[in-house]
Design an enzyme around this catalytic site. Structure first.
Site, short mmCIF file in Angstrom:
data_model
loop_
_atom_site.label_atom_id
_atom_site.label_comp_id
_atom_site.label_asym_id
_atom_site.label_seq_id
_atom_site.Cartn_x
_atom_site.Cartn_y
_atom_site.Cartn_z
N TYR A 60 0.97 -1.30 0.08
CA TYR A 60 -0.02 0.01 -0.06
C TYR A 60 0.97 1.40 -0.07
O TYR A 60 1.80 1.63 0.90
CB TYR A 60 -0.94 -0.01 1.13
CG TYR A 60 -2.04 -1.06 1.27
CD1 TYR A 60 -2.13 -1.87 0.01
CD2 TYR A 60 -2.55 -1.39 2.27
CE1 TYR A 60 -3.28 -2.85 0.17
CE2 TYR A 60 -3.61 -2.40 2.19
CZ TYR A 60 -3.98 -3.10 1.19
OH TYR A 60 -4.93 -4.05 1.35
N ALA A 217 -18.15 -2.74 -3.18
CA ALA A 217 -17.67 -2.72 -4.62
C ALA A 217 -16.90 -1.37 -5.01
O ALA A 217 -17.29 -1.00 -6.01
CB ALA A 217 -18.74 -3.12 -5.38
#
Length: 334
Positions: A60, A217
């Site tokens: 990340y 999502a």
């Protein structure tokens, strides 16, 4: 420190570790969109709502997300034992041995993550993807070495197949080692097959827990996207998410999202809260990892806890009728 009034803590799979039913992940935000000052405010907001589980990964923001989280937690002065911190090893850098699940990268990658986090250990170490180039036995032995050294307490997988998890457990059982206690798959109203079908035997056989990601999502299930409309401050407006946007916003998906809105309206809650609560209501899900770049989003996300009790069988049936994504179970799993 204020505990969230209605946060529940669930065991992580069959382990004794307790994680908040909603957790916070640093994937998109830390290092890409936020620095330490903002991170501190977000983390504090999570703690105020009873969140104890924070998820990260070596990849990340190329390690920056771990540095920011570590520094923020240090400056907040929190007790390490109050927190469950996880990180994930797979993509550690450009060199041939900087990625994958070799013993070399698992050991070096874990130590590098701990340096960035400025912590002595993580609670959970995930293998961020399966590595076809490394024997599963090597990976299982390496992660157990990390656990034996006290650098991690538990280990798990992310986006592994049921077959790969089963192989890892076979190795662990044969060698009397610790097996993976948790899997971290994508799970939301539009993506259900793995969690509801493929992994089904693993919950009872191995006591596998789940910390699921992308409950909205990638924001599609907030209802904020419509045909041709991408809000300028949203994730899909970021350059590196452009192809994700074109894939996710197809007509079929938007039609389903629009079909869910009346169900949320009837319950008197925003669609995003309905979507998060739906994920959390699955008994096999230990924790739903939420993302947020603003405190207001965390506060909204946490209200999903109040929506879970509203998800009666009747409401769940209505949801299934709209999304039509419920996997068909083979008879033997009924």
């Amino acid at each position: 420190m204020v505990a969230g009034g209605n946060m529940h803590y669930k065991n992580l799979g069959r382990s004794g570790l307790k994680v908040s039913q909603l957790s916070y992940g640093a994937w998109v935000s830390f290092g890409n969109q936020l620095d330490v000052k903002e991170a501190k405010a977000l983390l504090q907001c999570c703690r105020d709502h009873g969140v104890n589980f924070f998820d990260n990964a070596e990849v990340y923001a190329n390690g920056r997300a771990e540095e920011i989280m570590g520094q923020a937690i240090r400056e907040l002065g929190w007790r390490r034992s109050d927190l469950v911190i996880s990180t994930k090893i797979f993509w550690g850098g450009p060199g041939p041995n900087d990625k994958g699940l070799s013993r070399k990268h698992i050991v070096e990658g874990t130590r590098a993550s701990l340096r960035r986090l400025d912590m002595e250990y993580v609670d959970v170490l995930y293998c961020h993807r399966p590595d076809a180039a490394t024997p599963i036995e090597e990976t299982v032995r390496a992660v157990n070495h990390v656990i034996d050294r006290g650098w991690a307490f538990y280990w798990g997988t992310s986006e592994w197949s049921a077959q790969q998890i089963t192989e890892a457990w076979a190795v662990a059982n044969r060698l009397d080692l610790v097996g993976p206690i948790v899997e971290q798959p994508e799970y939301n109203l539009l993506s259900r097959h793995k969690v509801e079908l493929e992994y089904l035997p693993l919950y009872s056989i191995y006591g596998l827990g789940l910390t699921t990601w992308s409950p909205l999502a990638s924001g599609v299930l907030t209802g904020k996207y419509s045909k041709g409309n991408i809000p300028p401050d949203s994730r899909f407006a970021l350059d590196n998410y452009k192809n994700l946007a074109s894939r996710s916003l197809v007509d079929d998906v938007l039609r389903k999202v629009n079909g869910l809105k009346p169900i949320a309206d009837e319950l008197g809650v925003p669609l995003s809260q309905l979507a998060i609560a739906w994920c959390a209501s699955n008994p096999n899900v230990s924790s739903v990892i939420t993302g947020a770049t603003k405190e207001s989003q965390i506060i909204e996300n946490m209200k999903a806890l109040d929506v879970i009790p509203l998800l009666t069988p009747d409401v769940l049936e209505k949801i299934d009728a709209v999304v039509q994504s419920k996997p068909k179970r083979p008879e033997s799993y009924r």
